[in-house]
Design a protein around this motif. Structure first.
Motif, PDB file in Angstrom:
ATOM      1  N   ASN A   1      62.522 -10.623  42.680  1.00 45.64           N
ATOM      2  CA  ASN A   1      62.776 -11.892  43.366  1.00 45.64           C
ATOM      3  C   ASN A   1      64.191 -11.841  43.949  1.00 45.64           C
ATOM      4  O   ASN A   1      65.073 -12.639  43.619  1.00 45.64           O
ATOM      5  N   ILE A   2      64.395 -10.865  44.843  1.00 43.49           N
ATOM      6  CA  ILE A   2      65.739 -10.436  45.225  1.00 43.49           C
ATOM      7  C   ILE A   2      66.521 -11.510  45.979  1.00 43.49           C
ATOM      8  O   ILE A   2      67.719 -11.694  45.754  1.00 43.49           O
ATOM      9  N   THR A   3      65.867 -12.227  46.884  1.00 46.16           N
ATOM     10  CA  THR A   3      66.598 -13.156  47.755  1.00 46.16           C
ATOM     11  C   THR A   3      67.426 -14.149  46.962  1.00 46.16           C
ATOM     12  O   THR A   3      68.632 -14.294  47.188  1.00 46.16           O
ATOM     13  N   VAL A   4      66.801 -14.847  46.024  1.00 49.13           N
ATOM     14  CA  VAL A   4      67.548 -15.844  45.265  1.00 49.13           C
ATOM     15  C   VAL A   4      68.326 -15.201  44.126  1.00 49.13           C
ATOM     16  O   VAL A   4      69.447 -15.614  43.800  1.00 49.13           O
ATOM     17  N   GLU A   5      67.777 -14.158  43.511  1.00 48.42           N
ATOM     18  CA  GLU A   5      68.465 -13.490  42.410  1.00 48.42           C
ATOM     19  C   GLU A   5      69.798 -12.889  42.858  1.00 48.42           C
ATOM     20  O   GLU A   5      70.783 -12.923  42.130  1.00 48.42           O
ATOM     21  N   SER A   6      69.836 -12.340  44.066  1.00 50.17           N
ATOM     22  CA  SER A   6      71.070 -11.709  44.548  1.00 50.17           C
ATOM     23  C   SER A   6      72.176 -12.732  44.789  1.00 50.17           C
ATOM     24  O   SER A   6      73.350 -12.368  44.898  1.00 50.17           O
ATOM     25  N   GLY A   7      71.811 -14.009  44.875  1.00 51.60           N
ATOM     26  CA  GLY A   7      72.821 -15.037  45.078  1.00 51.60           C
ATOM     27  C   GLY A   7      73.438 -15.565  43.800  1.00 51.60           C
ATOM     28  O   GLY A   7      74.481 -16.229  43.841  1.00 51.60           O
ATOM     29  N   TRP A   8      72.820 -15.261  42.644  1.00 55.50           N
ATOM     30  CA  TRP A   8      73.354 -15.805  41.395  1.00 55.50           C
ATOM     31  C   TRP A   8      74.679 -15.175  40.994  1.00 55.50           C
ATOM     32  O   TRP A   8      75.554 -15.848  40.455  1.00 55.50           O
ATOM     33  N   ARG A   9      74.830 -13.884  41.233  1.00 57.83           N
ATOM     34  CA  ARG A   9      76.080 -13.239  40.829  1.00 57.83           C
ATOM     35  C   ARG A   9      77.291 -13.828  41.553  1.00 57.83           C
ATOM     36  O   ARG A   9      78.266 -14.227  40.897  1.00 57.83           O
ATOM     37  N   PRO A  10      77.280 -13.915  42.914  1.00 56.37           N
ATOM     38  CA  PRO A  10      78.436 -14.543  43.563  1.00 56.37           C
ATOM     39  C   PRO A  10      78.593 -16.014  43.191  1.00 56.37           C
ATOM     40  O   PRO A  10      79.717 -16.506  43.077  1.00 56.37           O
ATOM     41  N   LEU A  11      77.470 -16.713  42.977  1.00 54.69           N
ATOM     42  CA  LEU A  11      77.577 -18.116  42.605  1.00 54.69           C
ATOM     43  C   LEU A  11      78.296 -18.263  41.270  1.00 54.69           C
ATOM     44  O   LEU A  11      79.179 -19.128  41.127  1.00 54.69           O
TER      45      LEU A  11
END
Length: 455
Positions: A290-300
Motif C-alpha cells: 500500500n505504497i502511496t499512503v504508506e510512503s507518506g507516514w515516515r515524513p509525516l
C-alpha cells in the motif's frame, strides 16, 4: 529657374470632390480588438492573485499568467502581473526581499523552534517560510542552520540512515483514479489517532484526520465522505460537483468496512463507464504494497509527529495536578483534549499544506508526475500527462450521507463531552481567548483549569 513640380495627389483623390478611397491595412489586427477582454484592474482580481500566492508559493510569473488564463480567461502580460504582485506586496523570488538580515535570521530561528528534532532540511524550511509569506533565500537559511543546528545535517545524512526496501514504479492515469487509505498509530501514546487519504497519481495529501481512535469503521466512513466533500475546494474551478475516485485502496483492516461500502455504492450510482465491470471499486493490498499512503507516514512522523509528541510531553503535568488537587481527573483530561485535539488538527492541516506545495524534483525515469508540486499536478493534470478521473457525485448526495455517517459515528469521534464543551468555551472566553499554539498549549491549559475551578 526650374519649373515647379506638380504635387502628386494621394491615392483616391479626384477632381470631382469624391471622398478618398481608404488604403488597405497590412496590420494583423486592424480593428485593434483582442479575443480576450482587457486586463481587469487590480482591485477586481487581487483576491484571486492572493489565493494563488497562498496556495502555490513557488509560483513564478508564467505560472500566474497560465493560471489566470486557464481558470478565469484573463490574459495578462509578464509586466502587468509583476506590477500587480508588487502592489500587493507579494514576491516570486527571495531576491526582492528587503527585510533586514537580523529579522530574517529570527524568522528562521522561529521556524526551527517548531522542529526540535531537526528533521527538516533547508529546502523544507524555505517552503514553510514561503507559506507563511516570508521569501528568504535558501543560502541564508542554510547558513543559519549550519550556525545554530549543525548536528541536524548529520542526522539527516542518508548515509547515516537505514536503507529502505527498493520499490517498483507506480503507475496511474491521473488524479482521482485511486485514493490510498491507511491509519497511523505513532501518536497514540498522546491519544491522537491519525487516518489519511492520499491520491496515487499526484501523491497529494487529500484529507488527514486527527481522531480519538482510527479503528472504528463508522469513523473511517466519515473520513472518506469528508474527503469527497472536500474535493470541490481543492480543485478550485475545475469541477462543478464534488466526487469520488474510480478506485479506493487499503490494507485488509476491518476499519475500512463503511468506506468500502460507500465507494462501491456511489460508484455504481454515478460511474457509467465501459470499464466499470473490469475495474473493482476497491483494491485490498498487503501493508507493504500500500505504497502511496504508506510512503507518506515516515515524513509525516519524522518531520511533524515527533515534534508534536515532544511538545505535548514537554510540560511537567504532575505539578499542574498538584496545583489543582481538588479538581477531578475528568476536568484534567477533558481540558487537555479540548485544547490539544483542534490544535493538532490545525498543525496537521498545515503540514499537509506544506507537503502539497513541496516541489518534487524532476525524475526522467519516474512514470508519475515530477518537476512540480502536488497542487500544480492537480490544478492542470493535462500539463503533466494526466487525465482527471473524478467520478462526479452531486454535492447534496454526499451531504446527506455525511450527516447520517456523522450521527452514527458521533460517540467514537468526539473528544470531549457536550456539557464540558460548553463549560470550556465559557472559560476560554473568560480568559480573553488567548492564542493556542504548540508552545503555549500547556500555559493555556493551566489557566483554563484554574478558571474552570472558579466556575
Amino acid at each position: 529657374m526650374p519649373p515647379k513640380r506638380k504635387k502628386k495627389k494621394p491615392e483616391g483623390d479626384s477632381d470631382d470632390g469624391d471622398p478618398p478611397t481608404k488604403r488597405k491595412s497590412n496590420a494583423r489586427n486592424p480593428s485593434g480588438k483582442n479575443q480576450h477582454a482587457a486586463v481587469p484592474p487590480l482591485e477586481e482580481i487581487a483576491d484571486i492573485i492572493r489565493k494563488y500566492h497562498s496556495d502555490n508559493p513557488s509560483f513564478k510569473y508564467p505560472d500566474y499568467i497560465e493560471a489566470l488564463m486557464r481558470d478565469h480567461d484573463i490574459k495578462i502580460g509578464r509586466s502587468k502581473i509583476a506590477q500587480y504582485l508588487s502592489q500587493l506586496g507579494l514576491s516570486t523570488s527571495s531576491r526582492g526581499n528587503r527585510m533586514p538580515d537580523d529579522e530574517q535570521t529570527q524568522l528562521i530561528l522561529d521556524e526551527l523552534a517548531n522542529d526540535p528534532n531537526q528533521t527538516r532540511g533547508p529546502r523544507v524550511v524555505k517552503e514553510a517560510l514561503n507559506l507563511s509569506g516570508h521569501k528568504i533565500g535558501r543560502n541564508k537559511i542554510s547558513g543559519v542552520m549550519h550556525t545554530f543546528e549543525e548536528e541536524g545535517f548529520e542526522k539527516r545524512d542518508p548515509k547515516a540512515q537505514k536503507k529502505t526496501v527498493k520499490r517498483s514504479a507506480l503507475t496511474s492515469v491521473g488524479p482521482h483514479e485511486e485514493w490510498s487509505m491507511d491509519g497511523h498509530d505513532k501518536l497514540n501514546e498522546a491519544g491522537f489517532g491519525i487516518y489519511g487519504i492520499r491520491d496515487k497519481w499526484g501523491t497529494k495529501y487529500l484529507h488527514y484526520r486527527v481522531l480519538p481512535s482510527n479503528r472504528y469503521a463508522t469513523v473511517i466512513g466519515v473520513v472518506y465522505l469528508e474527503c469527497a466533500k472536500k474535493i470541490w475546494s481543492q480543485t478550485n474551478v475545475s469541477f462543478s460537483t464534488t466526487g469520488i475516485p474510480i478506485q479506493g485502496s487499503s490494507d485488509h483492516g476491518s476499519e475500512v468496512r463503511d468506506a468500502h461500502a460507500l465507494q462501491k455504492t456511489l460508484r455504481e450510482e454515478y460511474w457509467d463507464d465501459d470499464d466499470a465491470a473490469a475495474v473493482p471499486a476497491w483494491k485490498f493490498l498487503e501493508s507493504i504494497h500500500n505504497i502511496t499512503v504508506e510512503s507518506g507516514w515516515r515524513p509525516l512522523f519524522y518531520k511533524w509527529g515527533v515534534n508534536v509528541l515532544d511538545l505535548y510531553f514537554a510540560a511537567s503535568i504532575i505539578p499542574l495536578v498538584f496545583l489543582q488537587i481538588l479538581m477531578f481527573f475528568f476536568f484534567f483530561r477533558q481540558t487537555s483534549n479540548w485544547i490539544w485535539f483542534p490544535l493538532v488538527q490545525r498543525d496537521l492541516d498545515n503540514f499537509c499544506h506544506q507537503q502539497n506545495n513541496h516541489r518534487i524534483r524532476y525524475q526522467a525515469e519516474k512514470i508519475l508526475p515530477s518537476g512540480g508540486t502536488p497542487n500544480e499536478f492537480f490544478a492542470n493534470p493535462g500539463k503533466w500527462g494526466g487525465e482527471n478521473c473524478l467520478v462526479e457525485v452531486p454535492a447534496h448526495r454526499i451531504d446527506e450521507l455525511l450527516d447520517e455517517a456523522r450521527e452514527t459515528a458521533r460517540e467514537h469521534m468526539r473528544y470531549v463531552d457536550d456539557e464540558f464543551d460548553v463549560l470550556a468555551r465559557d472559560a476560554y472566553e473568560a480568559l480573553g481567548k488567548p492564542d493556542i499554539t504548540l508552545h503555549s498549549a500547556w500555559v493555556v491549559f493551566r489557566a483554563m483549569v484554574e478558571q474552570l475551578d472558579r466556575m
